[in-house]
Design an enzyme around this catalytic site. Structure first.
Site, PDB file in Angstrom:
ATOM      1  N   GLU A  65       0.820  -1.218   0.000  1.00  0.00           N
ATOM      2  CA  GLU A  65       0.000   0.000   0.000  1.00  0.00           C
ATOM      3  C   GLU A  65       0.846   1.257   0.000  1.00  0.00           C
ATOM      4  OE1 GLU A  65       0.953   1.657   2.908  1.00  0.00           O
ATOM      5  OE2 GLU A  65       2.011  -0.251   3.206  1.00  0.00           O
ATOM      6  N   GLU A  97       4.581  -0.207   0.896  1.00  0.00           N
ATOM      7  CA  GLU A  97       4.572  -0.381  -0.570  1.00  0.00           C
ATOM      8  C   GLU A  97       4.526  -1.846  -0.988  1.00  0.00           C
ATOM      9  OE1 GLU A  97       7.946   1.407  -2.459  1.00  0.00           O
ATOM     10  OE2 GLU A  97       7.640   3.379  -1.550  1.00  0.00           O
TER      11      GLU A  97
END
Lengths: 359, 359
Positions: free
Chosen positions: A180, A325
């Site tokens: 994310e 991420e």
């Protein structure tokens, strides 16, 4: 209550079965025939057996790997909870797509297909290709004042994640990493951690992208206030309510993806704090997904340690990373592939003519 | 004293310099410009900076990686210290070369060139290709009764390892993993651990390839007797004497390789217990090699934990492996490559137009 999102979840969780224990036992028996002392590959043996149990098959290479990076903004950033401005969410999405972010580099190196999903970035991506457009809203509401999402928004985000998992299954992916991007989302993850584990805000709140002492103290107070506002008592909380009140659009999508991927018998490589918050919500909704989960790494965020303990997961890596991420999950992919390679390519004692242990 | 091996070591250690701190600082400054929160890649940042300091250059991909697996037999197996018969050393060497062993599989998967070196296997490999023939003797002597090696044998083994490091440097390899095979060699590593760290035999002796309680107790007594025989007092021991009295031919070759690789500014990925025993001896001979070392993993052997603490090394992986062969070191190679990829391929804040942290 949340009738819309409840019905979305019922649709997603319907048909989820745990991994197959017969296949796990079969895989363990095969591992014991390979030219190595019994059990000497440690967790790699557990991993290979887990993949066999998940896939109901002898694992082989190549694995088809993808990472989904879900991006969204957070209304809570109005309270000064992050070291970076909200604009960075959009800027980093462009960086993912251009190939310059950490997860882009790692995905390229390790042969992992990168999908970037706009779930709710506060910005427009009209002319940007290489991005999956699933925007629900330009960021969540400020959860210090009101629930982060409406029931309808939550339902839409959950379904978007689940649909992407279905597409990943159709594309033949056998393992997904779930990552994310969203300035402010460690605040959401901390509030989720408090709600799910009963932890204090103090224990569940870290420095995120790099807060100093004063800002960290202030963020902790914000998390404490959020939890007190939405959950007067930390008992018998519904995970959908937690997600709606203090979640993020990217976190909801990750939750939907994790549930639906388990339904499609896909192994899930979990990343850091935010990814694990989504995972813990998914497990609260459907505990049978537990056997599909692999913890890629332990992040430096203190709340991540709490969530891993809560989930009973031992991470593959512990390198003091705290980037998100999906970077830690992608970094762990070669370990999973190594386990599968060893399982499928090592010689057996009999095929190699190697003597077994003395009686 | 050991004049021959002392002169061999002086030749090998001559010209070793520590990694370059200016390059490390330069690399750190570059890492701080990349699109990630400061320090958020954790140990990966340390690794990238270490490679820059070792190579005196900005690290780039591809790295040229090799693993050397040194094999030898051990006279101490006459005392029943292993769960497997000595014949397995030779059988496993054939398995390495045929591609069926764990290290063969992992090296193939991760693009690491595998070299198998016969330093002292009790068997003949006349018609075996794909093997480096450096046999010093068909196994060491029984160190419970006499020194494992003569000074001449030690010197020959050290030089063989050093020459292979020189060849690896000439071939352009920038990182070497150092592994081994030798039934009985955890007993040697335990004795080395006692001699170098002052540990008791009880703390330094594990189950090797899988001893039961009674056999483990007996092995511990053997290690204790070996240490008492050769080192009446555990003070001011010369590492060459330790190696000659209680080492193995493969351990001596690893020590020579580690020293000479550092001289050629090659990064060294250390494997498990045996590999770390050789490393600790090399450091005792020349402390300036310390900065070239990367600990690939922490093995389940209790003595390995002692050696990692003694060396001050934090391992990249901790997966309860206890196989040797260089398997843990090769498994850690993708992490090192990831660090280099991130260093050389990530966008900077300015190149990607990403806002930096708020003041």
């Amino acid at each position: 209550m949340t009738p819309l999102s409840r019905s979305a979840i019922l649709n997603i969780t319907d048909g989820i079965e745990p991994p197959d224990e017969l296949w796990r036992a079969r895989a363990r028996a095969h591992l014991d025939t390979l030219t190595k002392p019994l059990g000497s590959l440690g967790y790699l043996e557990d991993l290979a057996a887990q993949v066999a149990a998940i896939r109901r098959a002898n694992p082989v290479l190549p694995m088809s790997k993808a990472v989904y990076v879900f991006a969204a903004d957070h209304g809570i950033t109005a309270e000064g909870v992050s070291a970076y401005p909200s604009a960075v969410t959009k800027q980093m999405v462009l960086n993912f797509v251009a190939g310059g972010a950490a997860v882009s580099v790692l995905a390229r190196l390790h042969g992992v297909v990168l999908h970037v999903v706009d779930m709710g970035v506060d910005g427009d991506f009209e002319n940007v290709s290489g991005l999956l457009h699933r925007k629900v809203r330009k960021g969540t509401r400020n959860m210090l004042r009101e629930p982060a999402m409406t029931d309808e928004e939550l339902s839409q985000a959950l379904r978007a994640g689940a649909e992407l998992a279905d597409e990943a299954a159709a594309a033949g992916h056998t393992v997904l990493a779930v990552g994310e991007m969203g300035i402010g989302n460690t605040t959401a993850a901390s509030a989720i951690t408090c709600a799910l584990t009963g932890s204090t805000a103090l224990r569940a709140t870290g420095r995120g992208t790099g807060l100093d002492d004063a800002a960290h103290e202030s963020k902790t107070a914000v998390v404490d206030a959020i939890v007190k506002k939405h959950f007067a008592e930390l008992t018998a909380l519904n995970p959908l309510d937690i997600l709606r009140c203090v979640g993020g659009l990217e976190i909801a999508a990750m939750t939907g993806m994790i549930l639906a991927a388990a339904r499609s018998r896909i192994a899930l490589m979990i990343d850091g704090f935010i990814s694990s918050a989504a995972t813990a919500l998914a497990v609260a909704m459907e505990p049978r997904i537990r056997g599909y989960l692999i913890a890629g790494h332990r992040s430096k965020e203190p709340g991540h340690r709490l969530l891993l303990e809560h989930l009973g997961l031992d991470p593959l890596l512990d390198l003091e990373m705290r980037l998100g991420e999906g970077s830690g999950a992608v970094l762990a992919m070669p370990i999973l592939e190594s386990a599968v390679a060893l399982y499928s390519q090592m010689a057996t004692f009999s095929s190699a003519g190697v003597s077994e242990a003395l009686a």
